[in-house]
Design a protein around this motif. Structure first.
Motif, PDB file in Angstrom:
ATOM      1  N   MET A  24       4.625   8.775 -10.559  1.00  0.00           N
ATOM      2  CA  MET A  24       3.802   7.982  -9.648  1.00  0.00           C
ATOM      3  C   MET A  24       4.588   7.696  -8.371  1.00  0.00           C
ATOM      4  SD  MET A  24       4.057   4.081 -11.133  1.00  0.00           S
ATOM      5  CE  MET A  24       5.655   3.280 -11.350  1.00  0.00           C
ATOM      6  N   LYS A  25       3.857   7.398  -7.302  1.00  0.00           N
ATOM      7  CA  LYS A  25       4.479   7.042  -6.036  1.00  0.00           C
ATOM      8  C   LYS A  25       4.888   5.573  -6.053  1.00  0.00           C
ATOM      9  CE  LYS A  25       3.165   6.346  -1.162  1.00  0.00           C
ATOM     10  NZ  LYS A  25       2.063   6.477  -0.189  1.00  0.00           N
ATOM     11  N   TYR A  85       7.742   2.603  -3.878  1.00  0.00           N
ATOM     12  CA  TYR A  85       8.826   2.311  -2.945  1.00  0.00           C
ATOM     13  C   TYR A  85       9.915   1.582  -3.709  1.00  0.00           C
ATOM     14  CZ  TYR A  85       6.804   3.952   1.376  1.00  0.00           C
ATOM     15  OH  TYR A  85       6.320   4.769   2.377  1.00  0.00           O
ATOM     16  N   ILE A 102      10.763   6.083  -0.479  1.00  0.00           N
ATOM     17  CA  ILE A 102       9.629   6.429  -1.322  1.00  0.00           C
ATOM     18  C   ILE A 102      10.124   7.362  -2.420  1.00  0.00           C
ATOM     19  CG2 ILE A 102       8.919   8.394   0.102  1.00  0.00           C
ATOM     20  CD1 ILE A 102       6.010   7.562  -0.547  1.00  0.00           C
ATOM     21  N   GLN A 103       9.682   7.109  -3.642  1.00  0.00           N
ATOM     22  CA  GLN A 103      10.189   7.868  -4.785  1.00  0.00           C
ATOM     23  C   GLN A 103       9.054   8.244  -5.729  1.00  0.00           C
ATOM     24  OE1 GLN A 103      13.380   5.931  -6.863  1.00  0.00           O
ATOM     25  NE2 GLN A 103      14.552   5.482  -5.014  1.00  0.00           N
ATOM     26  N   GLU A 104       9.318   9.276  -6.515  1.00  0.00           N
ATOM     27  CA  GLU A 104       8.451   9.593  -7.644  1.00  0.00           C
ATOM     28  C   GLU A 104       9.091   8.979  -8.887  1.00  0.00           C
ATOM     29  OE1 GLU A 104       5.525  11.096  -8.320  1.00  0.00           O
ATOM     30  OE2 GLU A 104       5.108  11.120  -6.174  1.00  0.00           O
ATOM     31  N   VAL A 105       8.379   8.068  -9.528  1.00  0.00           N
ATOM     32  CA  VAL A 105       8.901   7.338 -10.677  1.00  0.00           C
ATOM     33  C   VAL A 105       8.094   7.717 -11.913  1.00  0.00           C
ATOM     34  CG1 VAL A 105       9.344   5.057 -11.659  1.00  0.00           C
ATOM     35  CG2 VAL A 105       9.625   5.432  -9.198  1.00  0.00           C
ATOM     36  N   HIS A 106       8.770   7.982 -13.000  1.00  0.00           N
ATOM     37  CA  HIS A 106       8.087   8.326 -14.251  1.00  0.00           C
ATOM     38  C   HIS A 106       7.282   7.134 -14.755  1.00  0.00           C
ATOM     39  CE1 HIS A 106       7.262   9.806 -18.258  1.00  0.00           C
ATOM     40  NE2 HIS A 106       7.895   8.764 -18.784  1.00  0.00           N
ATOM     41  N   ALA A 140       3.956  -0.022  -6.154  1.00  0.00           N
ATOM     42  CA  ALA A 140       3.830   1.286  -6.784  1.00  0.00           C
ATOM     43  C   ALA A 140       2.368   1.528  -7.138  1.00  0.00           C
ATOM     44  CB  ALA A 140       4.687   1.351  -8.055  1.00  0.00           C
ATOM     45  N   GLU A 141       2.055   2.770  -7.460  1.00  0.00           N
ATOM     46  CA  GLU A 141       0.677   3.109  -7.806  1.00  0.00           C
ATOM     47  C   GLU A 141       0.246   2.470  -9.126  1.00  0.00           C
ATOM     48  OE1 GLU A 141      -0.528   7.313  -6.024  1.00  0.00           O
ATOM     49  OE2 GLU A 141       1.280   7.453  -7.284  1.00  0.00           O
TER      50      GLU A 141
END
Length: 327
Positions: free
Chosen positions: A1-2, A4, A18-22, A101-102
């Motif tokens: 998910m997107k 910060y 901005i990161q992709e987080v599991h 986050a999303e």
């Protein structure tokens, strides 16, 4: 998910990425919320900057307040089902994954239904600003029949505190502000008397209003700056409910305080007891359902504007809540 996040403390423009987080599946008793709005509070800013020490592991996704829809639930969840509108609290308290986050996964106890009459962006203002305000009103015996002073009556907490005090039966609510445009906000919230702390003689004005008795309760946004004045403004046996301070250390005028039997209550919304939280939530829900509650959302931005939002909260330039749209 997107999301910060930041991997070290420091200025917002230097540390946010901005990161992709599991995103794991919600476990037993947990819910997954698809975030729609995330709220930015001073404590979020102070934690990110390092002003508030924290042992939370990096990287950290900030923000404790937010709102959205239940995406999925874990086993044993009975309070919610997918599609329910909720507001959440303490998402980033002691955790690395907050609401910027999303999605966010939380114990079901850290979400509350959002009444149908409340826009989703309002839900991002409830966990800290509104709950802080409601606690200052219901604690220590409540405000029924009292004269209450709300310091910083145009701020995120102060604006709610004026309304909560009036709703809970305060006889007179006095608010302090720093500018005419802020005075208008406090008046709209229901303050009976609004004073400009930069130009008015607070002691003289409040003595006139109270016949020299003083106020029963002060809801204090900056106890370090105002504590000496607060003692002069309080009646015998008065109480200071302090939820904020511009300094980490506070010097209390002991002799003057004990001579007037003054009580100081320092608290943070993150650590309210279950009993205190339920009492504050009861008042909050009654106010929300009355459909008379005013929500001072000063600025609505996109999640990608998180740096700007933190800078504005840090500077104190905005009177009211700042919320970021996530989805």
């Amino acid at each position: 998910m997107k999301a910060y996040a930041y991997s070290k403390t420091g200025p917002a423009e230097e540390v946010f990425q901005i990161q992709e987080v599991h995103l794991p599946e919600p476990g037993p008793g947990e819910i997954c919320v698809r975030m729609q709005w995330t709220g930015v509070n001073p404590s979020d800013v102070k934690t990110r900057s390092g002003h508030i020490p924290s042992a939370i592991p990096f990287p950290r996704v900030p923000h404790s307040d937010g709102s959205g829809y239940i995406e999925s639930v874990g086993t044993g969840v009975s309070n919610f089902k997918p599609g329910d509108r909720v507001w959440v609290w303490n998402a980033a308290w002691g955790r690395s994954l907050g609401t910027a986050a999303e999605f966010v996964i939380l114990p079901q106890a850290q979400a509350q239904p959002l009444p149908d009459n409340c826009p989703l962006e309002v839900g991002a203002c409830l966990g800290i600003p509104a709950m802080t305000a409601c606690h200052t009103v219901v604690s220590n015996g409540g405000v029924s029949g009292q004269t209450v002073l709300v310091a910083g009556g145009a701020g995120a907490v102060g604006h709610y505190a004026i309304q909560a005090a009036k709703y809970a039966g305060a006889q007179t609510v006095i608010a302090t502000v720093s500018a005419p445009e802020k005075a208008k906000l406090a008046e709209e919230a229901g303050a009976d008397i609004v004073l400009n702390y930069r130009t008015d003689d607070l002691v003289a004005a409040i003595n006139e209003v109270t016949g020299g008795r003083g106020v029963d309760r002060i809801i204090e946004v900056d106890v370090a700056k105002n504590v000496a004045t607060d003692v002069s403004l309080l009646c015998e046996g008065g109480v200071v409910l302090a939820y904020g301070s511009s300094s980490k250390e506070v010097v209390v005028p002991f002799s003057a305080s004990i001579a007037r039997n003054i009580t100081y209550c320092f608290f943070i919304a993150y650590k309210l007891s279950d009993t205190a939280r339920r009492e504050a939530q009861k008042l909050l829900y009654s106010m929300l359902q009355s459909e008379k509650m005013i929500h001072n959302i000063a600025l609505k931005l996109k999640l990608d504007d998180i740096v700007k939002a933190h800078q504005l909260v840090e500077s104190g330039q905005v009177a009211g809540n700042i919320v970021l749209e996530v989805n």
